[in-house]
Scaffold this motif. Structure first.
Motif, PDB file in Angstrom:
ATOM      1  N   TYR A  65      59.694  -9.549 -62.773  1.00 37.21           N
ATOM      2  CA  TYR A  65      58.935  -8.684 -61.850  1.00 37.21           C
ATOM      3  C   TYR A  65      57.499  -8.533 -62.338  1.00 37.21           C
ATOM      4  CZ  TYR A  65      63.247  -6.770 -59.748  1.00 37.21           C
ATOM      5  OH  TYR A  65      64.425  -6.596 -59.106  1.00 37.21           O
ATOM      6  N   VAL A  66      57.385  -8.228 -63.637  1.00 37.48           N
ATOM      7  CA  VAL A  66      56.072  -7.903 -64.188  1.00 37.48           C
ATOM      8  C   VAL A  66      55.180  -9.141 -64.217  1.00 37.48           C
ATOM      9  CG1 VAL A  66      54.837  -6.928 -66.125  1.00 37.48           C
ATOM     10  CG2 VAL A  66      57.142  -6.148 -65.624  1.00 37.48           C
ATOM     11  N   LEU A  67      55.728 -10.235 -64.730  1.00 36.86           N
ATOM     12  CA  LEU A  67      54.904 -11.438 -64.844  1.00 36.86           C
ATOM     13  C   LEU A  67      54.492 -11.934 -63.473  1.00 36.86           C
ATOM     14  CD1 LEU A  67      56.709 -13.186 -67.759  1.00 36.86           C
ATOM     15  CD2 LEU A  67      54.401 -12.297 -67.736  1.00 36.86           C
ATOM     16  N   LEU A  68      55.378 -11.695 -62.511  1.00 40.79           N
ATOM     17  CA  LEU A  68      55.067 -12.114 -61.162  1.00 40.79           C
ATOM     18  C   LEU A  68      53.941 -11.292 -60.573  1.00 40.79           C
ATOM     19  CD1 LEU A  68      57.117 -13.864 -59.232  1.00 40.79           C
ATOM     20  CD2 LEU A  68      56.578 -11.831 -57.996  1.00 40.79           C
ATOM     21  N   GLY A  69      54.012 -10.009 -60.787  1.00 44.42           N
ATOM     22  CA  GLY A  69      52.961  -9.150 -60.253  1.00 44.42           C
ATOM     23  C   GLY A  69      51.669  -9.312 -61.030  1.00 44.42           C
ATOM     24  N   LEU A  93      51.301 -21.943 -59.760  1.00 42.44           N
ATOM     25  CA  LEU A  93      50.033 -21.817 -59.035  1.00 42.44           C
ATOM     26  C   LEU A  93      49.188 -20.657 -59.546  1.00 42.44           C
ATOM     27  CD1 LEU A  93      51.279 -22.484 -55.404  1.00 42.44           C
ATOM     28  CD2 LEU A  93      50.302 -24.086 -57.044  1.00 42.44           C
ATOM     29  N   ARG A  94      49.831 -19.567 -59.920  1.00 40.95           N
ATOM     30  CA  ARG A  94      49.088 -18.396 -60.377  1.00 40.95           C
ATOM     31  C   ARG A  94      49.708 -17.876 -61.667  1.00 40.95           C
ATOM     32  NH1 ARG A  94      45.373 -16.192 -57.356  1.00 40.95           N
ATOM     33  NH2 ARG A  94      45.390 -14.375 -58.689  1.00 40.95           N
ATOM     34  N   PRO A  95      49.473 -18.588 -62.773  1.00 36.24           N
ATOM     35  CA  PRO A  95      50.160 -18.219 -64.022  1.00 36.24           C
ATOM     36  C   PRO A  95      49.821 -16.816 -64.510  1.00 36.24           C
ATOM     37  CG  PRO A  95      48.540 -19.943 -64.393  1.00 36.24           C
ATOM     38  CD  PRO A  95      48.685 -19.799 -62.917  1.00 36.24           C
ATOM     39  N   GLU A  96      48.774 -16.219 -64.010  1.00 37.80           N
ATOM     40  CA  GLU A  96      48.446 -14.864 -64.471  1.00 37.80           C
ATOM     41  C   GLU A  96      49.048 -13.796 -63.571  1.00 37.80           C
ATOM     42  OE1 GLU A  96      44.754 -14.066 -66.291  1.00 37.80           O
ATOM     43  OE2 GLU A  96      45.618 -15.414 -67.757  1.00 37.80           O
ATOM     44  N   GLY A  97      49.873 -14.199 -62.608  1.00 36.21           N
ATOM     45  CA  GLY A  97      50.499 -13.224 -61.735  1.00 36.21           C
ATOM     46  C   GLY A  97      49.738 -13.060 -60.435  1.00 36.21           C
ATOM     47  N   LEU A  98      50.326 -12.257 -59.550  1.00 35.52           N
ATOM     48  CA  LEU A  98      49.735 -12.111 -58.217  1.00 35.52           C
ATOM     49  C   LEU A  98      48.379 -11.416 -58.256  1.00 35.52           C
ATOM     50  CD1 LEU A  98      52.826 -11.136 -56.032  1.00 35.52           C
ATOM     51  CD2 LEU A  98      51.442 -13.186 -55.829  1.00 35.52           C
ATOM     52  N   VAL A  99      48.282 -10.323 -59.008  1.00 32.35           N
ATOM     53  CA  VAL A  99      47.003  -9.619 -59.078  1.00 32.35           C
ATOM     54  C   VAL A  99      46.401  -9.784 -60.458  1.00 32.35           C
ATOM     55  CG1 VAL A  99      46.153  -7.578 -57.896  1.00 32.35           C
ATOM     56  CG2 VAL A  99      48.539  -7.684 -58.601  1.00 32.35           C
ATOM     57  N   THR A 100      45.157 -10.181 -60.513  1.00 38.33           N
ATOM     58  CA  THR A 100      44.460 -10.264 -61.795  1.00 38.33           C
ATOM     59  C   THR A 100      43.330  -9.254 -61.806  1.00 38.33           C
ATOM     60  OG1 THR A 100      42.902 -11.911 -61.003  1.00 38.33           O
ATOM     61  CG2 THR A 100      44.940 -12.723 -61.969  1.00 38.33           C
TER      62      THR A 100
END
Lengths: 266, 280, 294
Positions: free
Chosen positions: C210-214, C257-264
């Motif tokens: 959950y966290v890494l995704l967000g 595609l977004r290894p830093e998560g959805l929000v950076t």
């Protein structure tokens, strides 16, 4: 304490990595309020000296005294609180913080304890620490980058942000590791102006630098290292005339591997 | 016996850690794919040797898919990213298996009518013996291959430093899939041996064995093939001993307690890494 | 409100709390795979307190957080000696040990599970979750947030800047564990029955996902991650297994595609209109190949 009393003194400091003697029985003193350069060929141990002063590595032998206080055994995260701040040879800003937040990292040593840590710097718009950091950015002419992600900024700007960050600790002694490396002439000049400005307040600066013009223009004292030993010290003029230093830098009389010297002319 | 299965899973894990410094959490999933495919092909009427072949093929293929989406895309990304993706692959494989085959425990038919040899009062099960011999032989072949072949040298170069390896002309993008292929084969084969011995499979069978395999790898030392085997055997022995002394309920406490202790005291494992292992 | 909707929202609130339990250590650069263990400690201790001492559920849950945090403080000394992948594995072992111990604790039912007499409904759970989220947001608006991010980005420099790296790592670990304990307490008091098997490695992994995704860079990440992956499957009304498959597949694609998560962080600053028009040099920088971070 008199004005000539050294602010920093290294007494017989040695550091070995495995069998490699990087710093060997080094004695040096940095005079208060004086801009001192630490020069020497690549691998002479300059950055290691910085790392020993700031406590990245413990010394193998010898003592480090700041204003007469022995800080040899002081753990690294407390040394900045004694008034030693530094910049890094390769820029080491925090990529996930904005410019302003990076600068505020420099204030951390003045905000220890639970109350300091819980300072609402990003919550209260007019928080005094936040305002102080912004003011420093304004002074340095960097306020336009306040909220930028540091990774996207040009190299010269990042170097100046690093300098502002170090200054936020209100150090007595500022260590700069190759501040002019990688800068173009205009940026170097801007940096030099910025450094001269901050030194008016009596800040002591110890700088590792290859650019001898920069050293000559900025520094009053020069210390020369080779193979972890001090081989000369004096004013930039003295050093330029010193035959031993000429030998090391120009390499002619003594057979030395050339690659050790090539970077010095850069 | 379980010890040798742990050891094979640990070898699969350790290859990936040792060479790529990548903790591949999808390996328990590959183990399950091996076991489940063997069961499904046997049920489908395939002869046993084809079933084993199909299981290995499925494991290898799945492992290559994992390589494509974890390591290759994300080289140089944040440290945790490939790890997280491989965890996601474990979830993916498990639940796809549930969708295909249901989540019940499935039973395999006994392969050989009378598979036990009786020698001087000892009962030896043939599948167990074959499994043990096969796993030892394969691991031995692997270490020989790592030491002797051109591929092995390439792998060890990558283990030292992947950037240097690139400069030296080692073709990372050709060699890395081989690592995944080998570790996928080992995991799947371990799953097949498990399935044939215990004659029971289900989609979540990889978790318990996989977690013990990870423990075995750490106990033995990450990146060391023989260390993993020793770790697998140690974990097996600790399990049997803790059942003997404290009862079956304390097995997990003993095993994971040992793991935690080793991680805190000697994170490089009991046996120094044979190659790589510079991450300590 | 229908029972179904309440069930979904309760799950959302509990998952959000869990996600913040995973966020704190991750923000400091620690992958805690033992979160389920701390959630279990919270669930069982709060259940025990409300069953045996008849404490009101919310007070029992608050104590659950304290107990889980205290256990984390005790184990932090050995566990946080390890780092990176070793830390992830040590916390994983820790979670397994907690689970195994609870399975053997007859006083809370052992393997048979433990019924919880007291029951709380959505309003109390949502309120608790809101308080947790608000506290974490407030905490990250202080110097604490900057220091933790600095520790995550560069331990050496953080240390030289006077940040007590170790103290912040321990604080992030213990606070995260305490929050996971609160989440466990909420779970126990709504579902009225807990069993150790629920608090397994899959739960820890799901929380971390959950966290890494967000995204771990901003305090909004965990909220978004937990919300997307609790609500999306409900909207799709897929079967439980397809949900997991979709979750895992989406995660693999997102990580690629977004290894830093959805929000950076950078994005957030842009989104909120806080960033000025990008300085002129940025165009040059953007044209250069981007350095991988971390």
């Amino acid at each position: 304490m008199s004005a000539t009393h050294p602010i920093l003194r290294l007494e017989s400091v040695s550091k070995h990595f495995g069998g490699l003697r990087v710093v060997e029985d080094l004695n040096l003193a940095v005079r208060r309020g004086v801009r001192t350069a630490l020069i020497g060929p690549n691998g002479a141990g300059k950055t290691t000296v910085f790392n020993l002063i700031t406590g990245v590595f413990p010394v193998d032998a010898g003592r480090i005294l700041l204003d007469g206080v022995d800080i040899t055994a002081t753990s690294s995260h407390l040394r900045i609180g004694h008034g030693i701040a530094r910049s890094f040879q390769n820029i080491r800003l925090m990529p996930h913080l904005s410019t302003l937040e990076n600068v505020m990292v420099g204030q951390h040593c003045r905000n220890r304890g639970v109350r300091g840590v819980l300072q609402p710097v990003n919550l209260v718009p007019r928080n005094r620490w936040r305002e102080a950091a912004r003011a420093a950015l304004v002074d340095a002419g960097l306020i336009e980058y306040e909220r930028s992600t540091v990774g996207n900024l040009p190299y010269g700007v990042q170097k100046r942000i690093e300098l502002v960050r170090a200054l936020m600790a209100q150090p007595r002694l500022l260590l700069l590791d190759e501040p002019a490396a990688g800068l173009n002439p205009a940026e170097t000049e801007a940096l030099q102006a910025q450094l001269e400005k901050i030194c008016i307040g009596g800040l002591t600066v110890l700088v590792v630098e290859h650019d001898m013009h920069f050293v000559g223009a900025l520094c009053e004292d020069v210390i020369v290292l080779d193979f972890g030993r001090k081989i000369a010290e004096g004013s930039p003029e003295d050093i330029r005339r010193n035959p031993l230093v000429q030998e090391i830098y120009l390499g002619a009389p003594v057979a030395q591997p050339m690659e050790r010297h090539s970077a010095c002319s850069a | 016996m379980l010890g040798s299965i742990y050891a094979m899973v640990a070898v699969a894990l350790t290859l990936s850690i040792g060479v790529l410094r990548f903790l591949n959490f999808s390996i328990p999933g590959l183990f399950m794919i091996g076991g489940m495919t063997a069961w499904a092909s046997l049920r489908g009427g395939l002869p046993w040797w084809l079933a084993i072949g199909a299981a290995l093929l499925a494991g290898a293929f799945a492992s290559l898919v994992v390589e494509r989406f974890t390591w290759r895309w994300m080289r140089g990304a944040q440290e945790f990213v490939p790890l997280v993706s491989s965890m996601a692959f474990l979830l993916l494989f498990e639940h796809l298996a549930v969708i295909c085959w249901g989540s019940e425990l499935r039973t395999l038919p006994p392969l050989f009518a009378n598979a036990d040899w009786r020698i001087a009062g000892l009962v030896i099960s043939v599948p167990q013996l074959v499994g043990l011999v096969a796993s030892i032989a394969l691991i031995w072949a692997l270490t020989l291959g790592l030491a002797r072949t051109r591929l092995g040298r390439g792998l060890r170069t990558i283990a030292e430093d992947s950037d240097t390896a690139l400069l030296l002309g080692v073709e990372i993008n050709h060699i890395v899939p081989v690592v995944f292929l080998i570790s996928g084969l080992f995991a799947a084969l371990a799953g097949v041996i498990f399935a044939l011995n215990y004659r029971q499979v289900q989609p979540f069978m990889g978790e318990m064995v996989g977690l013990k395999g990870i423990s075995a790898m750490i106990v033995g030392g990450m990146g060391s093939v023989w260390g993993s085997i020793a770790g697998g055997l140690i974990i097996g022995v600790v399990e049997v001993m803790s059942i003997g002394y404290f009862g079956a309920d304390f097995v997990d406490i003993a095993v994971y307690g040992l793991l935690l202790l080793i991680l805190c005291v000697r994170p490089t494992g009991l046996f120094a890494a044979a190659f790589a292992g510079q991450r300590a | 409100m229908s029972g179904y909707l309440e069930g979904v929202l309760v799950l959302l609130a509990v998952n959000v709390v869990f996600a913040y339990g995973g966020f704190l250590p991750l923000a400091a650069g620690q992958l805690n795979l033992g979160l389920a263990g701390f959630a279990a400690i919270g669930a069982y201790s709060s259940a025990y307190l409300s069953n045996v001492f008849k404490l009101p559920p919310l007070i029992a849950i608050a104590f659950a957080g304290i107990v889980a945090g205290a256990v984390a403080l005790i184990v932090a000394a050995p566990v946080l000696r390890t780092r990176g992948i070793y830390l992830a594995l040590a916390t994983f072992a820790l979670g397994q040990i907690v689970q195994a111990i609870i399975l053997n604790l007859e006083v809370v039912g052992g393997a048979a599970g433990y019924p919880v007499a007291a029951f709380i409904r959505l309003p109390a759970i949502a309120a608790t979750a809101t308080v947790v989220v608000a506290l974490v947001w407030l905490l990250f608006a202080t110097r604490f947030g900057i220091a933790v991010t600095a520790v995550h980005d560069d331990e050496t420099v953080a240390d030289l800047m006077g940040i007590d790296v170790r103290a912040f790592q321990v604080a992030a670990f213990a606070l995260g564990s305490a929050i996971a304990g609160v989440g466990g307490g909420l779970y126990a008091h709504h579902f009225s029955f807990i069993e150790a098997q629920y608090f397994n490695i899959s739960l820890s992994i799901t929380i971390v996902l959950y966290v890494l995704l967000g995204g771990t860079q901003t305090v909004f990440g965990p909220l978004l991650g937990a919300a997307v992956f609790t609500l999306l499957p409900e909207v799709l009304r897929a079967s439980a297994n397809w949900r997991y498959v979709a979750f895992a597949a989406a995660l693999i694609v997102l990580m690629a595609l977004r290894p830093e998560g959805l929000v950076t962080g950078a994005q957030l600053r842009r989104l909120l209109g806080l960033a000025r028009a990008q300085p002129r040099h940025a165009e040059v920088a953007a044209a250069l190949p981007k350095e991988p971070s971390g």
